[in-house]
Design an enzyme around this catalytic site. Structure first.
Site, PDB file in Angstrom:
ATOM      1  N   ASP A   4       0.880  -1.167   0.000  1.00 29.81           N
ATOM      2  CA  ASP A   4       0.000   0.000   0.000  1.00 29.81           C
ATOM      3  C   ASP A   4       0.917   1.217   0.000  1.00 29.81           C
ATOM      4  O   ASP A   4       2.148   1.073  -0.038  1.00 29.81           O
ATOM      5  CB  ASP A   4      -0.910  -0.011   1.249  1.00 29.81           C
ATOM      6  CG  ASP A   4      -2.246   0.704   1.003  1.00 29.81           C
ATOM      7  OD1 ASP A   4      -2.204   1.899   0.645  1.00 29.81           O
ATOM      8  OD2 ASP A   4      -3.306   0.080   1.165  1.00 29.81           O
TER       9      ASP A   4
ATOM     10  N   SER B 196     -21.651  -3.181  -1.775  1.00 35.44           N
ATOM     11  CA  SER B 196     -21.303  -2.340  -0.621  1.00 35.44           C
ATOM     12  C   SER B 196     -20.884  -3.218   0.547  1.00 35.44           C
ATOM     13  O   SER B 196     -21.724  -3.839   1.182  1.00 35.44           O
ATOM     14  CB  SER B 196     -22.460  -1.423  -0.211  1.00 35.44           C
ATOM     15  OG  SER B 196     -23.611  -2.162   0.141  1.00 35.44           O
TER      16      SER B 196
ATOM     17  N   ARG C 145     -30.653   1.093   0.948  1.00 36.17           N
ATOM     18  CA  ARG C 145     -29.970   0.503  -0.208  1.00 36.17           C
ATOM     19  C   ARG C 145     -29.150  -0.715   0.194  1.00 36.17           C
ATOM     20  O   ARG C 145     -29.117  -1.727  -0.515  1.00 36.17           O
ATOM     21  CB  ARG C 145     -29.066   1.542  -0.872  1.00 36.17           C
ATOM     22  CG  ARG C 145     -28.227   0.992  -2.034  1.00 36.17           C
ATOM     23  CD  ARG C 145     -27.423   2.087  -2.724  1.00 36.17           C
ATOM     24  NE  ARG C 145     -26.589   1.533  -3.788  1.00 36.17           N
ATOM     25  CZ  ARG C 145     -25.308   1.186  -3.631  1.00 36.17           C
ATOM     26  NH1 ARG C 145     -24.719   1.339  -2.443  1.00 36.17           N
ATOM     27  NH2 ARG C 145     -24.625   0.685  -4.646  1.00 36.17           N
TER      28      ARG C 145
ATOM     29  N   PHE D 187      -6.626  -4.941  -4.589  1.00 40.93           N
ATOM     30  CA  PHE D 187      -7.642  -4.117  -3.941  1.00 40.93           C
ATOM     31  C   PHE D 187      -7.193  -2.665  -3.784  1.00 40.93           C
ATOM     32  O   PHE D 187      -7.905  -1.855  -3.209  1.00 40.93           O
ATOM     33  CB  PHE D 187      -8.007  -4.691  -2.566  1.00 40.93           C
ATOM     34  CG  PHE D 187      -9.102  -5.726  -2.617  1.00 40.93           C
ATOM     35  CD1 PHE D 187     -10.309  -5.525  -1.959  1.00 40.93           C
ATOM     36  CD2 PHE D 187      -8.941  -6.916  -3.310  1.00 40.93           C
ATOM     37  CE1 PHE D 187     -11.320  -6.467  -2.005  1.00 40.93           C
ATOM     38  CE2 PHE D 187      -9.935  -7.867  -3.365  1.00 40.93           C
ATOM     39  CZ  PHE D 187     -11.145  -7.638  -2.706  1.00 40.93           C
ATOM     40  N   GLY D 188      -6.028  -2.326  -4.280  1.00 42.60           N
ATOM     41  CA  GLY D 188      -5.512  -0.977  -4.135  1.00 42.60           C
ATOM     42  C   GLY D 188      -6.131  -0.009  -5.132  1.00 42.60           C
ATOM     43  O   GLY D 188      -6.224  -0.319  -6.318  1.00 42.60           O
TER      44      GLY D 188
ATOM     45  N   TYR E 214     -14.801   7.019 -11.365  1.00 45.21           N
ATOM     46  CA  TYR E 214     -14.422   5.855 -10.558  1.00 45.21           C
ATOM     47  C   TYR E 214     -14.949   4.569 -11.186  1.00 45.21           C
ATOM     48  O   TYR E 214     -14.216   3.586 -11.326  1.00 45.21           O
ATOM     49  CB  TYR E 214     -14.967   6.034  -9.139  1.00 45.21           C
ATOM     50  CG  TYR E 214     -14.775   4.832  -8.237  1.00 45.21           C
ATOM     51  CD1 TYR E 214     -13.529   4.542  -7.702  1.00 45.21           C
ATOM     52  CD2 TYR E 214     -15.843   3.999  -7.905  1.00 45.21           C
ATOM     53  CE1 TYR E 214     -13.348   3.441  -6.871  1.00 45.21           C
ATOM     54  CE2 TYR E 214     -15.666   2.903  -7.072  1.00 45.21           C
ATOM     55  CZ  TYR E 214     -14.421   2.631  -6.561  1.00 45.21           C
ATOM     56  OH  TYR E 214     -14.243   1.551  -5.747  1.00 45.21           O
TER      57      TYR E 214
ATOM     58  N   LYS F 132     -13.179   1.066 -13.231  1.00 50.15           N
ATOM     59  CA  LYS F 132     -13.523  -0.344 -13.057  1.00 50.15           C
ATOM     60  C   LYS F 132     -13.806  -0.989 -14.410  1.00 50.15           C
ATOM     61  O   LYS F 132     -13.410  -2.140 -14.659  1.00 50.15           O
ATOM     62  CB  LYS F 132     -14.723  -0.491 -12.125  1.00 50.15           C
ATOM     63  CG  LYS F 132     -14.518   0.093 -10.736  1.00 50.15           C
ATOM     64  CD  LYS F 132     -13.319  -0.516 -10.022  1.00 50.15           C
ATOM     65  CE  LYS F 132     -13.197  -0.007  -8.599  1.00 50.15           C
ATOM     66  NZ  LYS F 132     -12.014  -0.566  -7.901  1.00 50.15           N
TER      67      LYS F 132
END
Length: 280
Positions: A34, A166, A174, A72-73, A137, A141
């Site tokens: 990271d 989420s 949601r 996941f960064g 963003y 993806k």
């Protein structure tokens, strides 16, 4: 099956904090990375390297000898395109290209519902739904999913793209459909790693919610069978929730608040995300 070496990017993040320990048990060596100065006490077999995803010369040596990368960064919010370009776009290219050069077998990528965030929730989209990003963003993806598809088609480098809805505490209506519990997140990542053959695969990161707005049927071969259900929170959440505004994109579209904000404006600022990362 125990792997020789796994690499986890985004190890200092909230989701990364829950993945470090189970990943460390799946391999002889877990290299976590990271941009943070440190990530707390390391687990047995884990080491930490500070590196910038946007800098190929910092990322490339970390992937030497790795069997797989769990990527996941990223910046995990909507920002102006120029701010996302390095970590979220170029960073993904650096991971795939460095992985290819080092013979990495597979990359497991934290994609997002925001790659398809402008689809209606009522359409119950599958994993083959066309890209409809809701933000820059989400566009990152889409880019990385297409990058993974291309590297599979041209270079036979496998990848699994986890379109996470989420993964946070259920404190809004949601989330009754979009919740991914941390236990189910670990199960999902484990299946993405230990399934013998995946090619290029997309799967939604969502728990076994009664109100889930997506369909994982075409990714069933991964063996992901989530156990948690957000319905346990429904009574408390709905008691404090006003009637839905059917003209509000945040209510009606897959991307929630990200589907409603202007490009470059924070989506997380419209949400209440509890920072409950795991401490070591």
């Amino acid at each position: 099956m125990k792997f020789k070496k796994l690499v986890l990017t985004g190890a200092a993040g909230r989701l990364g904090s829950y993945l470090r320990e189970p990943l460390s048990k799946m391999c002889d060596e877990l290299l976590s990375t990271d941009i943070a100065e440190e990530i707390g006490t390391l687990y047995p077999g884990e080491s930490y390297a500070r590196a910038d995803l946007a800098k190929f010369d910092e990322i490339h040596p970390l992937l030497e000898g790795a069997d797989m990368v769990i990527h996941f960064g990223a910046i995990v919010d909507e920002k102006p395109f120029e701010e996302l370009l390095g970590p979220n776009f170029i960073g993904s290219y650096n991971i795939w290209e460095a992985g290819y050069q080092h013979g990495v077998r597979r990359i497991v990528y934290a994609s997002s519902i925001h790659a398809v965030g402008m689809h209606k929730k009522r359409d119950f989209i599958g994993t083959d739904a066309p890209h409809r990003p809701d933000t820059f963003y989400g566009l990152a993806k889409c880019f990385t999913e297409d990058l993974g598809s291309m590297y599979w088609d041209k270079r036979q480098m496998e990848s699994v793209h986890l379109r996470i809805l989420s993964a946070a505490q259920v404190n809004n209506a949601r989330a009754l459909g979009s919740w991914l519990s941390y236990d189910d997140l670990i199960h999902l990542v484990t299946r993405a790693i230990d399934t013998p053959s995946v090619g290029f695969t997309v799967i939604y990161g969502v728990s076994n919610n009664d109100r889930a707005p997506v369909d994982n049927a075409k990714a069933a071969f991964l063996g992901y069978r989530p156990k948690d259900n957000a319905e346990q929170f429904a009574e408390a959440v709905l008691a404090d929730t006003p009637a839905a505004d059917v003209t509000d994109p945040a209510e009606m579209l897959q991307g929630g608040p990200f589907a409603a904000v202007d490009l470059g404006q924070s989506g997380l600022a419209q949400m209440t995300i509890v920072d409950d990362r795991k401490k070591t």
